[in-house]
Motif scaffolding. Structure first.
Motif, PDB file in Angstrom:
ATOM      1  N   GLU A 133      42.810  31.282  46.336  1.00 40.50           N
ATOM      2  CA  GLU A 133      43.443  32.557  46.683  1.00 40.50           C
ATOM      3  C   GLU A 133      44.727  32.326  47.499  1.00 40.50           C
ATOM      4  O   GLU A 133      45.739  32.983  47.281  1.00 40.50           O
ATOM      5  CB  GLU A 133      42.479  33.407  47.519  1.00 40.50           C
ATOM      6  CG  GLU A 133      41.723  34.442  46.720  1.00 40.50           C
ATOM      7  CD  GLU A 133      42.604  35.148  45.691  1.00 40.50           C
ATOM      8  OE1 GLU A 133      43.626  35.748  46.094  1.00 40.50           O
ATOM      9  OE2 GLU A 133      42.295  35.065  44.478  1.00 40.50           O
ATOM     10  N   ARG A 135      47.517  31.153  45.291  1.00 40.46           N
ATOM     11  CA  ARG A 135      48.066  32.277  44.508  1.00 40.46           C
ATOM     12  C   ARG A 135      48.949  33.164  45.373  1.00 40.46           C
ATOM     13  O   ARG A 135      49.996  33.623  44.947  1.00 40.46           O
ATOM     14  CB  ARG A 135      46.925  33.124  43.934  1.00 40.46           C
ATOM     15  CG  ARG A 135      46.528  32.643  42.586  1.00 40.46           C
ATOM     16  CD  ARG A 135      45.538  33.562  41.908  1.00 40.46           C
ATOM     17  NE  ARG A 135      44.648  32.711  41.153  1.00 40.46           N
ATOM     18  CZ  ARG A 135      43.396  32.447  41.495  1.00 40.46           C
ATOM     19  NH1 ARG A 135      42.852  33.026  42.534  1.00 40.46           N
ATOM     20  NH2 ARG A 135      42.686  31.619  40.771  1.00 40.46           N
ATOM     21  N   CYS A 141      49.675  35.778  29.392  1.00 42.66           N
ATOM     22  CA  CYS A 141      48.697  35.074  30.211  1.00 42.66           C
ATOM     23  C   CYS A 141      47.544  34.621  29.328  1.00 42.66           C
ATOM     24  O   CYS A 141      46.956  35.434  28.613  1.00 42.66           O
ATOM     25  CB  CYS A 141      48.203  36.017  31.312  1.00 42.66           C
ATOM     26  SG  CYS A 141      46.845  35.327  32.253  1.00 42.66           S
ATOM     27  N   CYS A 182      43.896  36.272  30.836  1.00 42.14           N
ATOM     28  CA  CYS A 182      43.473  37.659  30.589  1.00 42.14           C
ATOM     29  C   CYS A 182      44.295  38.336  29.492  1.00 42.14           C
ATOM     30  O   CYS A 182      44.123  39.506  29.221  1.00 42.14           O
ATOM     31  CB  CYS A 182      43.558  38.483  31.888  1.00 42.14           C
ATOM     32  SG  CYS A 182      45.253  38.768  32.438  1.00 42.14           S
ATOM     33  N   THR A 234      47.267  39.370  29.314  1.00 42.98           N
ATOM     34  CA  THR A 234      48.278  40.370  29.667  1.00 42.98           C
ATOM     35  C   THR A 234      49.661  39.829  29.292  1.00 42.98           C
ATOM     36  O   THR A 234      49.932  38.643  29.466  1.00 42.98           O
ATOM     37  CB  THR A 234      48.253  40.637  31.186  1.00 42.98           C
ATOM     38  OG1 THR A 234      46.942  41.052  31.548  1.00 42.98           O
ATOM     39  CG2 THR A 234      49.256  41.709  31.589  1.00 42.98           C
ATOM     40  N   CYS A 292      50.998  36.213  36.593  1.00 48.35           N
ATOM     41  CA  CYS A 292      50.370  37.305  35.841  1.00 48.35           C
ATOM     42  C   CYS A 292      50.063  38.475  36.780  1.00 48.35           C
ATOM     43  O   CYS A 292      49.380  38.298  37.795  1.00 48.35           O
ATOM     44  CB  CYS A 292      49.084  36.818  35.184  1.00 48.35           C
ATOM     45  SG  CYS A 292      48.164  38.156  34.439  1.00 48.35           S
ATOM     46  N   MET A 296      48.071  40.922  36.373  1.00 51.91           N
ATOM     47  CA  MET A 296      46.667  41.361  36.330  1.00 51.91           C
ATOM     48  C   MET A 296      45.752  40.385  37.064  1.00 51.91           C
ATOM     49  O   MET A 296      45.013  40.760  37.958  1.00 51.91           O
ATOM     50  CB  MET A 296      46.187  41.484  34.868  1.00 51.91           C
ATOM     51  CG  MET A 296      46.742  42.684  34.138  1.00 51.91           C
ATOM     52  SD  MET A 296      46.296  44.254  34.931  1.00 51.91           S
ATOM     53  CE  MET A 296      44.549  44.322  34.509  1.00 51.91           C
ATOM     54  N   CYS A 297      45.829  39.097  36.679  1.00 45.76           N
ATOM     55  CA  CYS A 297      44.850  38.139  37.234  1.00 45.76           C
ATOM     56  C   CYS A 297      45.512  37.075  38.104  1.00 45.76           C
ATOM     57  O   CYS A 297      44.842  36.166  38.592  1.00 45.76           O
ATOM     58  CB  CYS A 297      44.055  37.477  36.115  1.00 45.76           C
ATOM     59  SG  CYS A 297      45.022  36.292  35.164  1.00 45.76           S
ATOM     60  N   HIS A 298      46.820  37.158  38.330  1.00 42.70           N
ATOM     61  CA  HIS A 298      47.570  36.239  39.202  1.00 42.70           C
ATOM     62  C   HIS A 298      47.589  34.800  38.711  1.00 42.70           C
ATOM     63  O   HIS A 298      47.812  33.889  39.495  1.00 42.70           O
ATOM     64  CB  HIS A 298      47.048  36.301  40.651  1.00 42.70           C
ATOM     65  CG  HIS A 298      47.061  37.674  41.219  1.00 42.70           C
ATOM     66  ND1 HIS A 298      48.226  38.349  41.449  1.00 42.70           N
ATOM     67  CD2 HIS A 298      46.052  38.511  41.568  1.00 42.70           C
ATOM     68  CE1 HIS A 298      47.940  39.551  41.922  1.00 42.70           C
ATOM     69  NE2 HIS A 298      46.626  39.671  41.994  1.00 42.70           N
TER      70      HIS A 298
END
Lengths: 205, 210
Positions: free
Chosen positions: A152, A155, A175, A178, A180, A192, A194-196
């Protein structure tokens, strides 16, 4: 070069002239941190502050001096040795039942870390914005050394810090985690939304 | 004849002091930084610089093989960098990664004072001279700067370990250990020095080791 105002809370004596003079309300915040999104870099607050607590810092820092391979090797060899001494001193301090030795070892642990930090600062990891720092963070996130690696945090770093010495060409990405699809601007590290996910998890389209 | 302290640069001038350096007692220490007598060097020999010799091209080894300890130092330094730029969230994230690598750093087999001193001695006899040579050859002033403090701080740490090996707990009983939070210089005394003998910051930059 665009600059923005930052306040050093260690120097601030809450005279609050910055609040009075700022034409944009950037200094009018709850948490004492000047709002970078409102600051235009005019510098009026820095000039008005009686404590000298406000500095104008560049939005983009200049890149660090390039290092030769020989210098990099010599620096890393020393840093390796110094951090090994640090780890030994940390262990000795925690295991020692003698108060004097424990304190001396704690000092050597701290001293060794400071010296190693200074070495690696010169060894190309001076600025959080450098491609070295961000590529290293990204490589660790792509292939974490163990399960408890704080992904985390990595990111968070990649999503908040913009590289200062490499121009991302920008464009559209997909990505692979996910699926995206999104676009990133020139100079922006693609992450990304959405999901980094970042780095090799993204493909250009 | 003059003798120079190799840690802080204090000059012992025999002519002014009226006592020959050799006649000073063995437990005499530098009045500035408390480095022992054996870390003083005669003035002439100090100016001797290693001659520049042609360097063989050397390839950079793989930086992905950095040890957890070095990675910890890289990330704690980046945390400082972020903090200096008033980026609190980023500093916190870098600190978390540094803490992870500190937890995973390897201390090798022995952690005795002798083992640590052997590492420091090796840095002083090989690591620092090697970096000095490479920095000079590359005209890299930043790298040359980093040696100046690091080498002195390391010399002091090594000499304190040596003294501890000789005198044991008596050396540190009833007095304090101080660390300069800027350069890493270690000082033994009841109070910190007025300024850091190595990097010259004021005494409030020193922290007392509890």
């Amino acid at each position: 070069m665009k600059r923005i105002a930052v306040r050093n809370l260690r120097l601030c004596t809450k005279d609050c002239l910055c609040l009075y003079v700022c034409p944009y309300g950037a200094t009018d915040t709850e948490d004492s941190i000047i709002d970078a999104s409102k600051c235009t870099g005019c510098g009026i607050c820095a000039d008005a502050c009686p404590s000298g607590a406000i500095s104008m810092v560049p939005e983009d820092y200049p890149p660090q001096q390039v290092k030769t391979d020989e210098v990099k090797n010599a620096i890393e060899k020393l840093a390796y040795s110094r951090t090994l001494a640090e780890a030994k001193a940390r262990r000795a301090a925690s295991e020692s039942g003698k108060d004097g030795l424990r304190r001396l070892m704690k000092a050597i642990e701290g001293s060794s870390r400071l010296v190693a930090e200074d070495l690696m600062r010169e060894g190309r990891y001076m600025l959080p914005q450098s491609s070295n720092a961000l590529d290293l963070t990204s490589a660790l996130l792509d292939d974490p050394p163990s399960k408890d690696f704080p992904e985390e945090s990595a990111r968070e770093i990649l999503s908040r810090i913009r590289c200062n010495d490499r121009k991302e060409s920008g464009g559209s990405y997909r990505c692979s985690v996910c699926f995206t699809e999104f676009t990133a601007d020139e100079g922006e590290t693609p992450i990304c939304p959405m999901c980094h996910a970042s780095g090799k998890d993204l493909e250009t389209i | 004849m003059k003798y120079i302290c190799s840690v802080c640069g204090y000059v012992y001038d025999e002519e002014a002091e009226k006592i020959p350096f050799a006649s000073l007692p063995d437990d005499w220490v530098c009045p500035m930084c408390r480095a022992p007598k054996n870390l003083f060097v005669p003035e002439e020999s100090e100016a001797r610089e290693p001659a520049d010799e042609p360097q063989e091209a050397e390839e950079y080894h793989d930086s992905r093989k950095l040890s957890p300890g070095v990675l910890a130092a890289i990330f704690s330094n980046l945390a400082r960098g972020a903090e200096k730029q008033y980026r609190a969230k980023e500093a916190e994230a870098f600190t978390a990664i540094a803490a992870y690598f500190t937890r995973h750093s390897d201390s090798g087999d022995s952690s005795s004072p002798e083992a640590i001193r052997a590492l420091l001695s090796d840095d002083l006899s090989r690591g620092y001279p090697d970096l000095r040579k490479k920095a000079a050859a590359a005209g890299d002033r930043g790298a040359a700067r980093v040696l100046v403090w690091g080498e002195k701080v390391t010399r002091m740490a090594s000499s304190l370990l040596e003294r501890y090996e000789k005198e044991g707990e008596a050396f540190l009983a009833g007095t304090s250990v101080w660390l300069c939070t800027v350069c890493g210089f270690i000082y033994i005394g009841d109070n910190p020095p007025g300024i850091c003998p190595v990097c010259k910051v004021p005494s409030w930059k020193f922290t007392r080791i509890e």
